[in-house]
Motif scaffolding. Structure first.
Motif, PDB file in Angstrom:
ATOM      1  N   VAL A 101       7.404   2.923  -0.842  1.00 24.20           N
ATOM      2  CA  VAL A 101       6.764   3.614  -1.968  1.00 24.20           C
ATOM      3  C   VAL A 101       5.529   2.827  -2.401  1.00 24.20           C
ATOM      4  O   VAL A 101       4.456   3.394  -2.616  1.00 24.20           O
ATOM      5  CB  VAL A 101       7.752   3.795  -3.144  1.00 24.20           C
ATOM      6  CG1 VAL A 101       7.042   4.345  -4.384  1.00 24.20           C
ATOM      7  CG2 VAL A 101       8.914   4.706  -2.742  1.00 24.20           C
ATOM      8  N   GLU A 102       5.683   1.515  -2.505  1.00 22.29           N
ATOM      9  CA  GLU A 102       4.562   0.638  -2.877  1.00 22.29           C
ATOM     10  C   GLU A 102       3.419   0.760  -1.880  1.00 22.29           C
ATOM     11  O   GLU A 102       2.254   0.895  -2.268  1.00 22.29           O
ATOM     12  CB  GLU A 102       5.041  -0.810  -2.952  1.00 22.29           C
ATOM     13  CG  GLU A 102       3.959  -1.805  -3.253  1.00 22.29           C
ATOM     14  CD  GLU A 102       4.469  -3.243  -3.233  1.00 22.29           C
ATOM     15  OE1 GLU A 102       3.628  -4.148  -3.053  1.00 22.29           O
ATOM     16  OE2 GLU A 102       5.687  -3.477  -3.394  1.00 22.29           O
ATOM     17  N   TYR A 103       3.741   0.716  -0.594  1.00 20.20           N
ATOM     18  CA  TYR A 103       2.712   0.811   0.432  1.00 20.20           C
ATOM     19  C   TYR A 103       1.928   2.122   0.302  1.00 20.20           C
ATOM     20  O   TYR A 103       0.697   2.122   0.306  1.00 20.20           O
ATOM     21  CB  TYR A 103       3.318   0.702   1.840  1.00 20.20           C
ATOM     22  CG  TYR A 103       2.281   0.974   2.903  1.00 20.20           C
ATOM     23  CD1 TYR A 103       1.392  -0.031   3.294  1.00 20.20           C
ATOM     24  CD2 TYR A 103       2.148   2.238   3.474  1.00 20.20           C
ATOM     25  CE1 TYR A 103       0.401   0.219   4.245  1.00 20.20           C
ATOM     26  CE2 TYR A 103       1.161   2.493   4.419  1.00 20.20           C
ATOM     27  CZ  TYR A 103       0.287   1.486   4.797  1.00 20.20           C
ATOM     28  OH  TYR A 103      -0.683   1.746   5.718  1.00 20.20           O
ATOM     29  N   ILE A 104       2.624   3.242   0.187  1.00 20.08           N
ATOM     30  CA  ILE A 104       1.962   4.547   0.119  1.00 20.08           C
ATOM     31  C   ILE A 104       1.107   4.655  -1.137  1.00 20.08           C
ATOM     32  O   ILE A 104      -0.044   5.107  -1.081  1.00 20.08           O
ATOM     33  CB  ILE A 104       2.991   5.688   0.210  1.00 20.08           C
ATOM     34  CG1 ILE A 104       3.614   5.705   1.615  1.00 20.08           C
ATOM     35  CG2 ILE A 104       2.352   7.041  -0.124  1.00 20.08           C
ATOM     36  CD1 ILE A 104       4.815   6.629   1.749  1.00 20.08           C
ATOM     37  N   ALA A 105       1.646   4.245  -2.274  1.00 21.38           N
ATOM     38  CA  ALA A 105       0.881   4.327  -3.525  1.00 21.38           C
ATOM     39  C   ALA A 105      -0.392   3.486  -3.441  1.00 21.38           C
ATOM     40  O   ALA A 105      -1.468   3.928  -3.853  1.00 21.38           O
ATOM     41  CB  ALA A 105       1.745   3.892  -4.703  1.00 21.38           C
ATOM     42  N   ASN A 106      -0.275   2.286  -2.890  1.00 19.79           N
ATOM     43  CA  ASN A 106      -1.450   1.411  -2.775  1.00 19.79           C
ATOM     44  C   ASN A 106      -2.410   1.871  -1.679  1.00 19.79           C
ATOM     45  O   ASN A 106      -3.621   1.929  -1.889  1.00 19.79           O
ATOM     46  CB  ASN A 106      -1.023  -0.032  -2.527  1.00 19.79           C
ATOM     47  CG  ASN A 106      -0.488  -0.695  -3.770  1.00 19.79           C
ATOM     48  OD1 ASN A 106      -0.877  -0.358  -4.885  1.00 19.79           O
ATOM     49  ND2 ASN A 106       0.415  -1.636  -3.600  1.00 19.79           N
ATOM     50  N   GLY A 127      -1.498  -2.034  -8.329  1.00 16.01           N
ATOM     51  CA  GLY A 127      -2.703  -2.419  -9.045  1.00 16.01           C
ATOM     52  C   GLY A 127      -3.695  -1.305  -9.306  1.00 16.01           C
ATOM     53  O   GLY A 127      -4.523  -1.416 -10.208  1.00 16.01           O
ATOM     54  N   ASN A 128      -3.639  -0.218  -8.543  1.00 12.24           N
ATOM     55  CA  ASN A 128      -4.588   0.881  -8.743  1.00 12.24           C
ATOM     56  C   ASN A 128      -4.157   1.846  -9.838  1.00 12.24           C
ATOM     57  O   ASN A 128      -4.942   2.693 -10.246  1.00 12.24           O
ATOM     58  CB  ASN A 128      -4.761   1.677  -7.437  1.00 12.24           C
ATOM     59  CG  ASN A 128      -5.389   0.848  -6.353  1.00 12.24           C
ATOM     60  OD1 ASN A 128      -6.224  -0.014  -6.613  1.00 12.24           O
ATOM     61  ND2 ASN A 128      -4.983   1.082  -5.122  1.00 12.24           N
TER      62      ASN A 128
END
Length: 175
Positions: A94-99, A124-125
């Protein structure tokens, strides 16, 4: 030359053509096309009130729901790009996709708040004021229903072409 409509534009037309037809339904709620279109417009205005503009991405971590469809439609009407995230993924994915998608906002079902909270500091975005929760309210998240409640129900004024990017889908790469 043919005149193509995107999904949001098509939904607006259907709200006029089918005023008594149920468009969205789950086990507890149902909305006619005009009722659903009003909710979609309110969501579209709410998303733009956060400062989201055409081309910005909104990540979505939801199970199948009326709200998921409303987000698809609201993004189609505004030019905001939806990034649906499979709710079965682990937090690091989830973190990878969001970032990687450069998501500027995140909409999450309440049962996935713990997943998001475990990675939130790494997103961070996504500014702290751009998290929205569907279902039970949580601190640090806009409650979805309250978020759309007082927004305008008029059609959003956005220049959206059928060729504009509307969805960014991540897959596992298998065929």
């Amino acid at each position: 030359m043919a005149c193509w409509m995107n999904l949001g534009q098509n939904f607006k037309v259907n709200a006029k053509k089918f005023p008594n037809t149920i468009a969205l339904k789950d086990s507890k709620r149902s909305y006619t096309y005009p009722e659903a279109n009003i909710r979609v417009n309110k969501l579209a205005h709410s998303l733009t009130s956060l400062g989201l503009v055409k081309g910005d991405k909104v990540a979505v971590l939801l199970e199948n729901s009326i709200e998921m469809i409303e987000i698809y439609l609201a993004t189609a009407k505004t030019g905001i790009v939806i990034v649906p995230i499979n709710f079965r993924l682990v937090s690091t994915d989830v973190e990878y996709i969001a970032n990687n998608s450069d998501a500027k906002a995140l909409v999450v079902h309440d049962q996935f708040v713990a997943t998001v909270e475990s990675i939130r500091k790494n997103l961070g975005n996504i500014p702290q004021d751009k998290y929205i929760v569907v279902g039970q309210s949580h601190d640090g998240y806009h409650d979805y229903e309250a978020f759309i409640k007082d927004s305008a129900d008029s059609e959003p004024q956005a220049e959206v072409d059928v060729k504009d990017t509307w969805i960014l889908i991540y897959t596992s790469g298998t065929t």
